[in-house]
Write a protein that holds these residues in place. Sequence first.
Motif, PDB file in Angstrom:
ATOM      1  N   THR A   1       0.827  -1.199   0.000  1.00 44.20           N
ATOM      2  CA  THR A   1       0.000   0.000   0.000  1.00 44.20           C
ATOM      3  C   THR A   1       0.866   1.256   0.000  1.00 44.20           C
ATOM      4  O   THR A   1       2.064   1.208   0.335  1.00 44.20           O
ATOM      5  CB  THR A   1      -0.904   0.030   1.242  1.00 44.20           C
ATOM      6  N   VAL A   2       0.258   2.379  -0.342  1.00 38.95           N
ATOM      7  CA  VAL A   2       0.947   3.666  -0.236  1.00 38.95           C
ATOM      8  C   VAL A   2       1.385   3.890   1.212  1.00 38.95           C
ATOM      9  O   VAL A   2       2.491   4.397   1.478  1.00 38.95           O
ATOM     10  CB  VAL A   2       0.031   4.814  -0.712  1.00 38.95           C
ATOM     11  N   GLY A   3       0.533   3.484   2.160  1.00 36.81           N
ATOM     12  CA  GLY A   3       0.852   3.666   3.574  1.00 36.81           C
ATOM     13  C   GLY A   3       2.125   2.956   4.000  1.00 36.81           C
ATOM     14  O   GLY A   3       2.915   3.488   4.796  1.00 36.81           O
ATOM     15  N   VAL A   4       2.347   1.744   3.483  1.00 41.38           N
ATOM     16  CA  VAL A   4       3.580   1.007   3.797  1.00 41.38           C
ATOM     17  C   VAL A   4       4.797   1.772   3.296  1.00 41.38           C
ATOM     18  O   VAL A   4       5.801   1.914   4.013  1.00 41.38           O
ATOM     19  CB  VAL A   4       3.529  -0.412   3.193  1.00 41.38           C
ATOM     20  N   PHE A   5       4.722   2.280   2.071  1.00 44.45           N
ATOM     21  CA  PHE A   5       5.855   3.033   1.523  1.00 44.45           C
ATOM     22  C   PHE A   5       6.074   4.340   2.280  1.00 44.45           C
ATOM     23  O   PHE A   5       7.215   4.770   2.475  1.00 44.45           O
ATOM     24  CB  PHE A   5       5.636   3.293   0.033  1.00 44.45           C
ATOM     25  N   GLU A   6       4.998   4.970   2.727  1.00 43.05           N
ATOM     26  CA  GLU A   6       5.142   6.199   3.517  1.00 43.05           C
ATOM     27  C   GLU A   6       5.804   5.898   4.865  1.00 43.05           C
ATOM     28  O   GLU A   6       6.613   6.690   5.363  1.00 43.05           O
ATOM     29  CB  GLU A   6       3.772   6.848   3.743  1.00 43.05           C
ATOM     30  N   GLU A   7       5.472   4.754   5.460  1.00 42.69           N
ATOM     31  CA  GLU A   7       6.093   4.355   6.727  1.00 42.69           C
ATOM     32  C   GLU A   7       7.593   4.145   6.553  1.00 42.69           C
ATOM     33  O   GLU A   7       8.403   4.568   7.409  1.00 42.69           O
ATOM     34  CB  GLU A   7       5.441   3.072   7.239  1.00 42.69           C
ATOM     35  N   ILE A   8       7.998   3.523   5.454  1.00 43.92           N
ATOM     36  CA  ILE A   8       9.426   3.323   5.185  1.00 43.92           C
ATOM     37  C   ILE A   8      10.122   4.660   4.997  1.00 43.92           C
ATOM     38  O   ILE A   8      11.234   4.877   5.489  1.00 43.92           O
ATOM     39  CB  ILE A   8       9.616   2.421   3.948  1.00 43.92           C
ATOM     40  N   LYS A   9       9.468   5.585   4.293  1.00 49.37           N
ATOM     41  CA  LYS A   9      10.049   6.919   4.093  1.00 49.37           C
ATOM     42  C   LYS A   9      10.273   7.643   5.416  1.00 49.37           C
ATOM     43  O   LYS A   9      11.308   8.278   5.648  1.00 49.37           O
ATOM     44  CB  LYS A   9       9.133   7.730   3.186  1.00 49.37           C
ATOM     45  N   ARG A  10       9.298   7.536   6.339  1.00 48.95           N
ATOM     46  CA  ARG A  10       9.446   8.179   7.648  1.00 48.95           C
ATOM     47  C   ARG A  10      10.618   7.573   8.418  1.00 48.95           C
ATOM     48  O   ARG A  10      11.372   8.296   9.081  1.00 48.95           O
ATOM     49  CB  ARG A  10       8.151   8.034   8.451  1.00 48.95           C
TER      50      ARG A  10
END
Length: 444
Positions: free
Chosen positions: A60-69
């Motif tokens: 999901t987009v959310g998983v990739f955003e978590e990795i970015k954070r």
Amino acid sequence: MGPVVSKFINELSKKPRIERFSKLISGLRNFNKTDQKEIIKELESVMKAMDKNELKGALTVGVFEEIKRMIEDRKLGSDNDYLLMKCIGYWKAMKNIVICNFGKSSLCKRFELMIFEEMNKKEGKNEKRLIGLYESYYLLSDDSIHENLAPIITSCLLKVASDKEESPETEKEVEMALLALSEGSRGILVKGAQHLQEITRIIFHHNDHRNLTQLAFQCAWRFMINNWNSNSNSQIVVVKYMNFLTVVKRELEELAKCVDWKREDEEKENSLAEPKATQIIVRWLDVLGYFFIMCNKWDDDFYELVRFIVELFRTARDNEQEISEMCAHALKMLAHNENSSVDAFEKCGVLDVISEELQQLKLENRLASDCLSIYLQIVRRLSNNSGDETDEEKRKELKRKMFEKLEEEGLEDVITSFHETLEYNQSYYDHSLSLNIFDYFVNV
């Protein structure tokens, strides 16, 4: 493995795979660099065991955003950022998933910044890290590749794939570079003949020395076909000089021998993952779909390949659904190509296998949509008169055979049964399907 990370992994072992995937990702920030590597290994085993739809649902987009954070908060140990992303990208590629969530996330831009920063270092540039960032970026980017990065990354990965001493130690590095190139070629066409010349050299070198794995060889061809120029000269080179059709048939035959076609569903569910051979077969069929819709240069090898796809379709129908779907997809692309031989569909058994499938398919089904689309395209082509006298005779003969098949096998009733779901299939699977049921019938 330390006791704390071991406990963390064990606590998640009974949860559904998508939930385990998400919690393993978010939990990375709580561990040191060494423990993170153990979690990444566990993530790999989870992704390996997932089916295509599970992994697609997990990315999901959310998983990739978590990795970015985590990257921006410096919660991922040195090089664990690209190792994590390369692991995710590898399994995304092996499950043949096309999803744009990485490009939609801010992690994509963050990765581009990391690449530019590493490239522009005046001192202490880490080539291994740079290659890892390149591979991760290409593996994950389906439609979001930065145009200034594409030629640089492509040149570098081609060098990785070709300038290697041939040994078991470097085989995996070459495979990964070619896999990344093949995935990146979905998103952007290479500029400059030197890249296609280099991939051609890699393919010919393998023909002489058999130095590539089956996956690496497939990836080299995928890069070639995704970037080929569809003009007449390029097609002659690929079909005649490089014997693409013969090569694909040979590779598919070898891979098919490695598949346990009688494996029960329960055995498949209990295995860690589907065999690699089936994954590479799916990748070859995906390439063939693109090739079939683009090519207008055919030879005798074309008929042999289509016959094999028909037999593969039959072999896979009981317990390898994705392979049967991809066979139907490739044949659908062939049917949509106005330059393909009109008699190939009867001569190679396409009509027979489509007839068999239509009589046992569920109404709301991708395979049903593709089979209907193939049938409709054949009928449409047979409805047009040919200017060539020989082709006209073939057209009339095939039209007569299709009419007889409609009557003998009750296909008219079968196709009529799809009538109420045609709009559904058109909306979700194939916009070219006709909503007029009479367009599917052959009149002599």
